[in-house]
Enzyme design. Sequence first.
Site, PDB file in Angstrom:
ATOM      1  N   ASP A  60      -4.175 -12.407   4.630  1.00 51.68           N
ATOM      2  CA  ASP A  60      -5.448 -11.896   5.150  1.00 51.68           C
ATOM      3  C   ASP A  60      -6.615 -12.319   4.272  1.00 51.68           C
ATOM      4  O   ASP A  60      -7.771 -12.028   4.591  1.00 51.68           O
ATOM      5  CB  ASP A  60      -5.418 -10.374   5.342  1.00 51.68           C
ATOM      6  CG  ASP A  60      -4.926  -9.628   4.120  1.00 51.68           C
ATOM      7  OD1 ASP A  60      -4.746 -10.251   3.060  1.00 51.68           O
ATOM      8  OD2 ASP A  60      -4.705  -8.402   4.228  1.00 51.68           O
ATOM      9  N   HIS A  77       0.800  -1.233   0.000  1.00 52.82           N
ATOM     10  CA  HIS A  77       0.000   0.000   0.000  1.00 52.82           C
ATOM     11  C   HIS A  77       0.832   1.282   0.000  1.00 52.82           C
ATOM     12  O   HIS A  77       0.309   2.352  -0.341  1.00 52.82           O
ATOM     13  CB  HIS A  77      -0.930   0.039   1.220  1.00 52.82           C
ATOM     14  CG  HIS A  77      -1.992  -1.015   1.216  1.00 52.82           C
ATOM     15  ND1 HIS A  77      -2.862  -1.199   0.166  1.00 52.82           N
ATOM     16  CD2 HIS A  77      -2.321  -1.953   2.150  1.00 52.82           C
ATOM     17  CE1 HIS A  77      -3.680  -2.194   0.447  1.00 52.82           C
ATOM     18  NE2 HIS A  77      -3.375  -2.671   1.646  1.00 52.82           N
TER      19      HIS A  77
END
Length: 368
Positions: free
Chosen positions: A258, A134
């Site tokens: 995740d 990110h």
Amino acid sequence: MSSKVAYIKDDNLTEICSNIPNVGDRGKLTHRLVEAYGLFKFMQVFPVKPASREDLITFHSQSYVDFLIEADEWSDYENREEDQEEYGLGYDCPLFTKVYKFASLVAGGSLTGAQLLVDGDADIAINWCGGWHHAQRDEAKGFCYVNDIVIAIQKLREKFDRVLYIDIDAHHGDGVENAFSSTSKVMTVSFHNYGLGFFPGSGAVNDVGFGAGRYYSVNVPLKDGVTDDQFSWLFTRVMDVVTNTFHCDAVVLQCGADCLTGDPVGTFNLTPHGMGACVKKVLTWKLPTLFLGGGGYNLTNTAKCWTFLTSIIVGKTLSSDIPDHTDFLRYGPDFDLEISAGLRKNSNTFSELNTIVDNITANLSNLP
């Protein structure tokens, strides 16, 4: 002929990664479980060569990197909030002691792996402490302070003209896509949850890049509850279209855990077998490949997953019984490597997934 596999393992890196919110000691957990299963016998272990300021500014802005260097020596963060906000530091990316050292080691881990591929000292490199997708050019975002992936791809491009980046984290790989959205030399492919309010909110199927990079960004948006069968089927279909269009020289696969069932921030029903099918597909290409970690906030499940993926990479089958080792009690009460499929309502239909493949195929048909 078997592949030469390099495994990046460095106590300084795993120790400093524990400063990141929600990450804890998952790096240590993973390394210890890989060791407990005896997998290090089939790989060469390499320590991290820290990234230099010059390495970091191959992607990040000089002002951002210099700010991290300056902040490394701060002891009082609360009175410098305005300085932090300019660079996305705070909330999910709070400053902490030795943040620049962290950035240097995280980027250095993936750079070390990339350099081994460039030099021909390994065919495959693994850095489960990498994968921070990110971080943007001049700001931290989503627990990611430095984009080790982009920096590693820049290193790979010193030898390999065309690099394919694949991201199977539950979250869109926005930082990597943004970095390469205007080039035809790096194709980014992200499989992710794309739903109302799900971070970072980007990555629609019609987000395809810009200018010379138009159609070199591929996005595979999914809804809650996707299953192993759906995910592996979709991965195969999409990657067949991609590799028939984009003939790459090296691959980077981000394996954020995740996307597994039971993750506190994820919404899928996947098990390590669904992710493992993706790893097996990539291995069939027999290209220089860098495997990276990423998200994964159920720490024991993440360690199980990355250990299982390591076993696939080195071609070994593991017992489902967790071996006795330092962290054995953390895997109770079942002490089982297996993770049962989730029961979350599946909002994805095969008809919708087919439509996604059709849209991607149409997009890629525009490429030469």
